[in-house]
Design an enzyme around this catalytic site. Structure first.
Site, PDB file in Angstrom:
ATOM      1  N   TYR A 174      22.888  -1.728 -45.229  1.00  0.00           N
ATOM      2  CA  TYR A 174      22.896  -2.047 -46.694  1.00  0.00           C
ATOM      3  C   TYR A 174      22.826  -3.581 -46.873  1.00  0.00           C
ATOM      4  O   TYR A 174      21.841  -4.184 -47.689  1.00  0.00           O
ATOM      5  CB  TYR A 174      24.376  -1.643 -47.371  1.00  0.00           C
ATOM      6  CG  TYR A 174      24.264  -2.328 -49.065  1.00  0.00           C
ATOM      7  CD1 TYR A 174      23.454  -2.254 -49.936  1.00  0.00           C
ATOM      8  CD2 TYR A 174      25.250  -3.240 -48.961  1.00  0.00           C
ATOM      9  CE1 TYR A 174      23.441  -2.906 -51.132  1.00  0.00           C
ATOM     10  CE2 TYR A 174      25.526  -4.311 -49.883  1.00  0.00           C
ATOM     11  CZ  TYR A 174      24.683  -3.687 -51.233  1.00  0.00           C
ATOM     12  OH  TYR A 174      24.804  -4.585 -52.043  1.00  0.00           O
ATOM     13  N   ASP A 218      23.953   1.039 -51.594  1.00  0.00           N
ATOM     14  CA  ASP A 218      25.290   1.397 -51.494  1.00  0.00           C
ATOM     15  C   ASP A 218      25.962   2.604 -52.404  1.00  0.00           C
ATOM     16  O   ASP A 218      25.106   3.192 -52.694  1.00  0.00           O
ATOM     17  CB  ASP A 218      25.974  -0.264 -51.923  1.00  0.00           C
ATOM     18  CG  ASP A 218      25.873  -0.569 -53.436  1.00  0.00           C
ATOM     19  OD1 ASP A 218      25.076   0.109 -54.166  1.00  0.00           O
ATOM     20  OD2 ASP A 218      26.385  -1.328 -53.917  1.00  0.00           O
ATOM     21  N   GLU A 256      27.560 -11.017 -50.804  1.00  0.00           N
ATOM     22  CA  GLU A 256      27.423  -9.688 -50.431  1.00  0.00           C
ATOM     23  C   GLU A 256      28.743  -9.113 -49.509  1.00  0.00           C
ATOM     24  O   GLU A 256      29.285  -8.181 -49.481  1.00  0.00           O
ATOM     25  CB  GLU A 256      26.247  -9.595 -49.563  1.00  0.00           C
ATOM     26  CG  GLU A 256      25.031  -9.618 -50.477  1.00  0.00           C
ATOM     27  CD  GLU A 256      24.940  -8.206 -51.572  1.00  0.00           C
ATOM     28  OE1 GLU A 256      25.735  -7.376 -51.154  1.00  0.00           O
ATOM     29  OE2 GLU A 256      24.415  -8.427 -52.477  1.00  0.00           O
TER      30      GLU A 256
END
Ligand code: SF4
Length: 348
Positions: free
Chosen positions: A116, A134, A33
């Site tokens: 997020y 996102d 991520e």
């Protein structure tokens, strides 16, 4: 079938095989991520592989030096992500007994993790019901539901978060979030959405109205700051002078060459009259060997216009705070991509 079920079923049969999906442990999901923030999967993949090879566990990442982490990150840009990655690993080692926290608030409190990323990790690694929103998800939501609110305002963000929460599949939040993101990445593309192969075409508001390209909307265009960098590649015999950046600016803690920055384009003659030039060379004899082409390096809010001047100095020259490094040792230091591009031209 509901929208979330349609997208979830589509995801099951169309998802890309990605290493962090095959091995979904929290450390690897978190790594992916952070690496994929503002980075495409194709570009981020080699870095994910490099990180998992060099730092196979969170403990090894936490115990590594910042220089080693920056070197592994070299070329990926947005270096604050690497700083935060390292700090977060140390926080987990020191405050969570080395175990990745499994509740949303503790995840969100780690350095470099916003709403997020916290929702993505919480749902993907721990199956917690948080909707991750996102850029891909903004686009998909705005088009399916016909949300006209600008995505770059706080009220718009709230509207999208509420819409994402109401659509979330609470039984399978990790799969749902990945499905939404995957649909945006593979089908609901920014300029050329592939509506004919979309699983929710029949219930997509933008498709029905024929305005897919008009959504999502933005309020303001980001302002670009132009900066003019003049790098001095100072060679003394076979060594080049470099120094670690420490300014609170772009590329913190990366290495660079002596730099003169000007507010406007400037020629060498102007640089030679500057205070910075005098400080670097204090009247010593220098020989200009060549001048590079002009480089344009684009960052999200800055355009760096750069030129490199190759300069030879005499053996008695010294430059405080810099170290003189032979070319075959450059790979021990992390440099910004812009400087690496220049180094590459030296090999040709
Ligand atoms: S139908 Fe087209 S615009 Fe609507 S979600 Fe699918 S790809 Fe996007």
């Amino acid at each position: 079938m509901q929208v979330s079920q349609l997208i979830g079923s589509w995801y099951d049969s169309h998802k890309r095989s990605l290493p962090w999906r095959e091995n979904p442990e929290p450390y690897r999901i978190w790594l992916s991520e952070i690496i994929l923030q503002q980075t495409r999967v194709n570009q981020g993949m080699p870095y994910y592989t490099r990180f998992t090879e060099r730092f196979p566990t969170l403990r090894e990442l936490a115990d590594a030096s910042l220089d080693a982490v920056l070197l592994a990150w070299e070329g990926l840009g947005y270096y604050n992500r690497a700083h935060n990655l390292h700090r977060a690993a140390q926080t987990i080692r020191d405050e969570h007994q080395g175990i990745f926290p499994s509740d949303y608030s503790s995840i969100r409190a780690l350095p470099g993790i916003g709403d997020y990323t916290a929702a993505a990790i919480a749902s993907l690694a721990f199956n917690l019901p948080y909707a991750a929103v996102d850029g891909n998800v903004y686009r998909v939501l705005s088009r399916i539901l016909g949300i006209p609110d600008p995505v770059d305002t706080s009220s718009g963000k709230k509207t999208f978060q509420n819409a994402a929460n109401s659509l979330l599949d609470r039984q399978l939040p990790g799969r749902h979030n990945q499905a939404m993101i995957e649909l945006g990445a593979l089908v609901c593309l920014p300029k050329n959405p592939q509506c004919s192969s979309c699983p929710v075409q029949h219930c997509c508001w933008a498709f029905k109205e024929g305005i897919t390209r008009e959504l999502p909307t933005k309020n303001k265009k980001s302002r670009i700051r132009n900066r003019y960098f003049h790098y001095l590649a100072i060679w003394q015999d076979h060594n080049l002078y470099i120094k670690q950046r420490n300014a609170k600016d772009i590329w913190p803690m990366l290495y660079e060459l002596p730099l003169i920055e000007t507010p406007h384009p400037a020629e060498l003659e102007t640089l030679m009259l500057s205070r910075e030039w005098q400080t670097l060379f204090h009247g010593t004899k220098v020989t200009l060997l060549n001048t590079s082409r002009s480089y344009l390096h684009k960052l999200s809010h800055q355009h760096i216009h750069a030129r490199f001047y190759k300069i030879k100095v005499e053996p008695d020259y010294t430059l405080e705070e810099y170290r003189a490094v032979p070319a075959d040792e450059f790979n021990r230091y992390a440099f910004p991509k812009l400087i690496l591009s220049y180094f590459n031209t030296m090999k040709q």
